[in-house]
Design a protein around this motif. Structure first.
Motif, PDB file in Angstrom:
ATOM      1  N   PRO A   1     -11.986   1.013  -9.424  1.00  0.00           N
ATOM      2  CA  PRO A   1     -10.570   0.779  -9.104  1.00  0.00           C
ATOM      3  C   PRO A   1      -9.952  -0.442  -9.764  1.00  0.00           C
ATOM      4  O   PRO A   1      -8.735  -0.516  -9.892  1.00  0.00           O
TER       5      PRO A   1
ATOM      6  N   GLN B   1       8.913   2.786  -0.399  1.00  0.00           N
ATOM      7  CA  GLN B   1       7.511   2.513  -0.643  1.00  0.00           C
ATOM      8  C   GLN B   1       7.274   1.653  -1.883  1.00  0.00           C
ATOM      9  O   GLN B   1       6.144   1.239  -2.128  1.00  0.00           O
TER      10      GLN B   1
ATOM     11  N   THR C   1       2.639   7.612  -7.807  1.00  0.00           N
ATOM     12  CA  THR C   1       3.289   6.321  -8.011  1.00  0.00           C
ATOM     13  C   THR C   1       3.224   5.917  -9.470  1.00  0.00           C
ATOM     14  O   THR C   1       4.181   5.366 -10.027  1.00  0.00           O
ATOM     15  N   ASN C   2       2.101   6.182 -10.122  1.00  0.00           N
ATOM     16  CA  ASN C   2       1.962   5.844 -11.545  1.00  0.00           C
ATOM     17  C   ASN C   2       2.982   6.613 -12.381  1.00  0.00           C
ATOM     18  O   ASN C   2       3.670   6.031 -13.226  1.00  0.00           O
TER      19      ASN C   2
ATOM     20  N   ALA D   1       0.061  12.275  -5.027  1.00  0.00           N
ATOM     21  CA  ALA D   1      -0.995  11.283  -5.220  1.00  0.00           C
ATOM     22  C   ALA D   1      -2.182  11.876  -5.968  1.00  0.00           C
ATOM     23  O   ALA D   1      -2.800  11.224  -6.801  1.00  0.00           O
TER      24      ALA D   1
ATOM     25  N   ALA E   1      -1.464  -3.173  -9.734  1.00  0.00           N
ATOM     26  CA  ALA E   1      -2.117  -2.768  -8.486  1.00  0.00           C
ATOM     27  C   ALA E   1      -1.374  -1.584  -7.867  1.00  0.00           C
ATOM     28  O   ALA E   1      -1.990  -0.666  -7.312  1.00  0.00           O
ATOM     29  N   THR E   2      -0.047  -1.584  -7.991  1.00  0.00           N
ATOM     30  CA  THR E   2       0.746  -0.459  -7.503  1.00  0.00           C
ATOM     31  C   THR E   2       0.502   0.780  -8.355  1.00  0.00           C
ATOM     32  O   THR E   2       0.363   1.894  -7.834  1.00  0.00           O
TER      33      THR E   2
ATOM     34  N   THR F   1       6.965  -4.012  -4.977  1.00  0.00           N
ATOM     35  CA  THR F   1       7.101  -4.399  -6.379  1.00  0.00           C
ATOM     36  C   THR F   1       8.306  -5.317  -6.572  1.00  0.00           C
ATOM     37  O   THR F   1       8.233  -6.319  -7.298  1.00  0.00           O
TER      38      THR F   1
ATOM     39  N   ALA G   1      -2.527   2.775  -7.393  1.00  0.00           N
ATOM     40  CA  ALA G   1      -2.620   3.332  -6.046  1.00  0.00           C
ATOM     41  C   ALA G   1      -2.816   4.843  -6.055  1.00  0.00           C
ATOM     42  O   ALA G   1      -3.652   5.375  -5.317  1.00  0.00           O
ATOM     43  N   ASP G   2      -2.045   5.553  -6.854  1.00  0.00           N
ATOM     44  CA  ASP G   2      -2.204   7.004  -6.947  1.00  0.00           C
ATOM     45  C   ASP G   2      -1.423   7.521  -8.143  1.00  0.00           C
ATOM     46  O   ASP G   2      -0.610   6.800  -8.730  1.00  0.00           O
TER      47      ASP G   2
ATOM     48  N   THR H   1       0.844  -1.179   0.000  1.00  0.00           N
ATOM     49  CA  THR H   1       0.000   0.000   0.000  1.00  0.00           C
ATOM     50  C   THR H   1       0.873   1.221   0.000  1.00  0.00           C
ATOM     51  O   THR H   1       1.735   1.390   0.860  1.00  0.00           O
ATOM     52  N   VAL H   2       0.674   2.081  -0.975  1.00  0.00           N
ATOM     53  CA  VAL H   2       1.481   3.283  -1.039  1.00  0.00           C
ATOM     54  C   VAL H   2       1.195   4.118   0.191  1.00  0.00           C
ATOM     55  O   VAL H   2       0.058   4.325   0.586  1.00  0.00           O
TER      56      VAL H   2
END
Length: 244
Positions: free
Chosen positions: A180, A75, A113-114, A35, A105-106, A79, A109-110, A2-3
């Motif tokens: 999501p 964080q 992170t993407n 995020a 999934a990572t 991965t 998260a937001d 979880t980020v």
């Protein structure tokens, strides 16, 4: 993973208590703003969210890369752990599919992170380590999958990494438009295109986008997409120097 979880960014030694507190507030505010808006978010918005002046931000983090590294250090370990598990899987196809599921999934998260995982931002040590491990994992998994006949023989690591980055950029707007887990269907479709002669087709998960949702996704992927703001449009460009 979880980020927002994981080890805190290391704090330089001998900081005064108030300086240490300001640094921690800046890292927390930067994570929240990244995020919401992505890594190109204005740095003065982050300073204002943290309740400090721009000069304080620049004193702790002279470049955007330094701030990004502090926010995301520790964080993205999940991965890399997923990559290690995938390499140990006896079934090469299952290992590849499970690994890409964990990666996406990572990505979902937001936006921060993407951005971090689907683009290149120079001078971010944490990101360099993750990208190197990801490439090595894909190399290993593809070689094993080709040997088992479950992946097309002509697929290269670069093919896979490019396609995953392009598809990964669509994950946040997909989530906004259709929920999501909306990324699972296009990822499954992509995986079907990789299948070799020893693997048969499988049904796609989820539902297809409707016309309105597709329009929303494409709109959110454009440079004109609406962004939440804290009343400012200033700040350095992504990867630029955070100085006056």
């Amino acid at each position: 993973m979880t980020v927002g979880e994981g080890s805190q960014a290391p704090v330089p030694p001998r900081l005064r208590r108030d300086a240490r507190r300001n640094r921690e507030r800046l890292v927390e505010a930067a994570h929240a703003v990244f995020a919401e808006q992505g890594l190109e978010a204005p740095l003065d918005v982050i300073a204002r969210r943290a309740g400090v002046g721009n000069a304080t931000l620049y004193r702790h983090f002279p470049t955007r890369a330094a701030l990004v590294d502090a926010v995301f250090r520790g964080q993205l370990a999940g991965t890399m752990e997923a990559g290690e598990r995938a390499r140990r899987a006896a079934d090469a196809w299952a290992g590849l599919a499970d690994y890409l599921d964990a990666v996406f999934a990572t990505l979902a998260a937001d936006r921060g992170t993407n951005d971090l995982m689907t683009t290149r931002l120079p001078d971010v040590e944490t990101l360099d380590a993750v990208h190197a491990h990801n490439r090595e994992t894909v190399d290993v998994l593809l070689e094993r999958a080709r040997a088992q006949g479950v992946v097309r023989a002509d697929v290269t690591t670069e093919d896979l990494l490019f396609a995953l980055a392009a598809l990964g950029r669509a994950v946040p707007p997909l989530a906004a438009a259709a929920g999501p887990d909306a990324w699972r269907r296009p990822l499954a479709l992509f995986l079907e295109g990789l299948r070799g002669p020893a693997a048969g087709p499988r049904p796609l998960p989820g539902r297809p986008l409707d016309e309105e949702e597709l329009g929303q996704v494409l709109g959110e992927m454009g440079p004109h997409r609406a962004r939440p703001t804290d009343g400012s449009t200033g700040g350095a460009a992504a990867g630029g120097t955070a100085s006056t």
